[in-house]
Design a protein around this motif. Structure first.
Motif, PDB file in Angstrom:
ATOM      1  N   PHE A  28       0.813  -1.214   0.000  1.00 13.49           N
ATOM      2  CA  PHE A  28       0.000   0.000   0.000  1.00 13.49           C
ATOM      3  C   PHE A  28       0.855   1.276   0.000  1.00 13.49           C
ATOM      4  CE2 PHE A  28      -3.169  -3.093   1.216  1.00 13.49           C
ATOM      5  CZ  PHE A  28      -4.314  -2.628   0.584  1.00 13.49           C
ATOM      6  N   VAL A  58      -2.372   1.936  -6.451  1.00  9.60           N
ATOM      7  CA  VAL A  58      -2.206   2.400  -5.071  1.00  9.60           C
ATOM      8  C   VAL A  58      -1.767   3.860  -5.039  1.00  9.60           C
ATOM      9  CG1 VAL A  58      -0.759   2.146  -3.010  1.00  9.60           C
ATOM     10  CG2 VAL A  58      -1.786   0.129  -4.077  1.00  9.60           C
ATOM     11  N   ARG A  66      -5.234   4.466   1.657  1.00 13.40           N
ATOM     12  CA  ARG A  66      -4.161   3.466   1.713  1.00 13.40           C
ATOM     13  C   ARG A  66      -4.020   2.901   3.124  1.00 13.40           C
ATOM     14  NH1 ARG A  66       0.879   5.363   0.728  1.00 13.40           N
ATOM     15  NH2 ARG A  66       0.343   7.577   0.713  1.00 13.40           N
TER      16      ARG A  66
END
Length: 562
Positions: A28, A58, A66
């Motif tokens: 992430f 991402v 995130r």
């Protein structure tokens, strides 16, 4: 108390879980965090290599999204941490708080055979002897437990909440890792120490420990029911204590409609306006009458029954208000309604344990806040935004707020959003202000004032009667030579340190001067042995004086104290 820095033995023991956490963080896009807290040095290189690189998508996500994605993938402990942190706007930016409030506590169910095993072990009976019928398919599954429907032998339907296998062990492991990570963040991330991550972990551990003990939730539900006994506008699920343990909770099964399902409510002939008004009044009663309120009144935890009756479920998170905090909140909110910045500033400063550097600036900021929202019509007022701005003001001026403050405003904000979905004309402020004024006026009731005076008089009377015994005890301690008087000087440490520094430098200067003078006498006397015609002892003395003096000079320049 758990250490702030990683314990190498515990870190090694949890290396597999650390590898999972690192992998998810990298996935992430948090490689920079791993590097900044030097987490990679505590893990074998193979664990770092296993970590997958983040997907291109991402980088298009916000930081809050995130974080929410990482917590969701890391499992129950981190999901609960995210939900806990969503109540801490004093520690995280609004963008992250907003994202964490959307964190869904919904995970895949565990095996029904395992659920039956836990149920029978906890209740010490075969399931056939406990329930007339038991559905092996869960009707809901969350991070800590899943819920099954069952039927008692008297024909009543119940909801059986069964804790996930090994959840306590897994949470213990994750909590140790969280403390270690919090210590690293506090040590290596600039500015992190001000929000005290380790202290936050301690609070979270305390709350989570209570939440995974289902006997606490059973007690919360029973107390909640007692508070609303006789109120026909609310129904509280019955708790069946004989089928409850630390890992099992059995309550009445609620056949209702979720408050968020507007179409189903309309089809059932239920009135959104009445539901919104009743839900708000019930929450305000919880807060300002009982001082004990549902801490997570989101749409999934509120059902509507026949005749617009409200039913709260899931009492794992409850808010508590002390009488002092209740008075504090009532006074602050009324001062906001009355547009009285001076009163708000006085209350905030009095209740804060930290000194306010610039009270004039605080009053200016409060006046600006009131000016911005005070001119708005009730229809346009957003409680969530107001609370966010108030929180920013509190954090900016380093003010202290009492425990439960943010959880309370989160509950009000949640109810405000639910009410808006039920009734476009609904505004929670219309209900809050009259409620506050009623309770404020109740405090001015002469009978209550007399009662308070009498109670205070009784306390004073008791203290007076105990005074001779207290004085006698003090005299006895003094006679036995056990009386000690302790003086504590606050704020003198910097001055004492500076004094010690000055004395040390003066001593060094005297020593250097003495060495130079002594060396000069030795040189002039011509005492052998000599080096290049200069007495060796004198030469060594001059060299030592030069080194010491040069070191002292460098220290003064380095610390900008020359």
């Amino acid at each position: 108390m758990l250490n702030k820095l990683p314990n190498p033995f515990r870190t090694y023991r949890h290396v597999a879980r650390y590898g999972e956490i690192v992998s998810v963080l990298i996935k992430f896009g948090f490689s920079d965090l791993i590097a900044s807290i030097k987490l990679d040095r505590y893990l074998p290189m193979r664990e770092i290599r296993r970590a997958k690189k983040p997907k291109a998508s991402v980088h298009q996500m916000s930081r809050g999204d995130r974080i929410r994605g990482a917590f969701s993938e890391l499992g129950p402990s981190f999901i609960k941490l995210g939900q806990f942190m969503s109540n801490r706007p004093d520690a995280l930016p609004a963008e992250i708080i907003s994202a964490l409030r959307e964190l869904e506590d919904s995970v895949a169910p565990f095996d029904s055979a395992e659920a039956l095993r836990i149920l029978e072990t906890e209740l010490s009976k075969p399931v056939e002897e406990i329930f007339k019928e038991f559905s092996k398919t869960p009707i809901a599954s969350a991070s800590i437990a899943q819920v099954h429907r069952a039927t008692l032998f008297n024909g009543e339907y119940v909801a059986v909440k069964i804790q996930r296998p090994d959840i306590e062990k897994n949470i213990t492991t994750d909590m140790e890792i969280m403390f270690e990570l919090a210590g690293l963040i506090e040590r290596h991330v600039q500015g992190a120490a001000t929000i005290n991550p380790v202290k936050i972990c301690e609070e979270f551990k305390h709350n989570l420990g209570k939440e995974i003990d289902f006997t606490n939730e059973a007690s919360h539900a029973e107390r909640f029911g007692e508070n609303f006994k006789g109120d026909t506008n609310i129904h509280v699920p019955i708790v069946y204590r004989e089928f409850c343990t630390k890992r099992i909770l059995t309550t009445e099964f609620i056949e209702g409609i979720k408050v968020s399902d507007s179409k189903a409510l309309a089809a059932a002939g239920l009135d959104g306006g009445i539901i919104a008004e009743r839900g708000t009044k019930l929450l305000l009663r919880q807060i300002f009458e009982h001082g004990y309120f549902h801490g997570d009144p989101h749409a999934g935890n509120i059902f509507v029954l026949k005749d617009n009756v409200i039913c709260f479920v899931d009492f794992g998170i409850m808010g508590f208000l002390s009488p002092t905090l209740k008075e504090y909140i009532i006074t602050v909110m009324l001062a906001i309604a009355d547009r009285d910045p001076k009163k708000i500033v006085r209350i905030l400063v009095e209740e804060s344990q930290y000194s306010v550097i610039d009270i004039n600036r605080l009053e200016y900021d409060v006046s600006e806040l009131i000016g911005e929202y005070g001119t708005m019509s009730i229809k346009n007022l957003n409680v969530g935004e107001l609370v966010t701005q108030l929180t920013k003001l509190i954090v900016t001026h380093n003010l202290r707020v009492m425990p439960g403050f943010f959880l309370l405003f989160k509950a009000l904000d949640t109810m405000d959003r639910i009410g808006n979905t039920l009734d476009p004309e609904y505004r929670i402020v219309k209900h809050v202000e009259p409620f506050l004024r009623k309770h404020f006026n109740d405090r001015l009731n002469p009978l209550k004032s007399i009662h308070s005076v009498l109670m205070s008089a009784a306390d004073i009377g008791h203290a007076v009667t105990q005074l001779p015994f207290t004085i006698s005890d003090i005299i006895g301690i003094a006679k036995n030579g056990k009386l000690h008087i302790k003086f504590e000087h606050l704020g003198l440490e910097p001055m004492l340190n500076k004094h010690d520094q000055l004395v040390n430098r003066a001593v060094f200067a005297i020593i250097i001067g003495s060495i130079i003078m002594g060396s000069s006498f030795v040189v002039l006397s011509g005492i052998p042995p000599k080096i290049y015609g200069i007495p060796l002892i004198g030469f060594v003395g001059f060299l030592a004086a030069g080194i010491i003096g040069f070191s002292l000079l460098i220290s003064m320049i380095w610390n900008k104290k020359l």
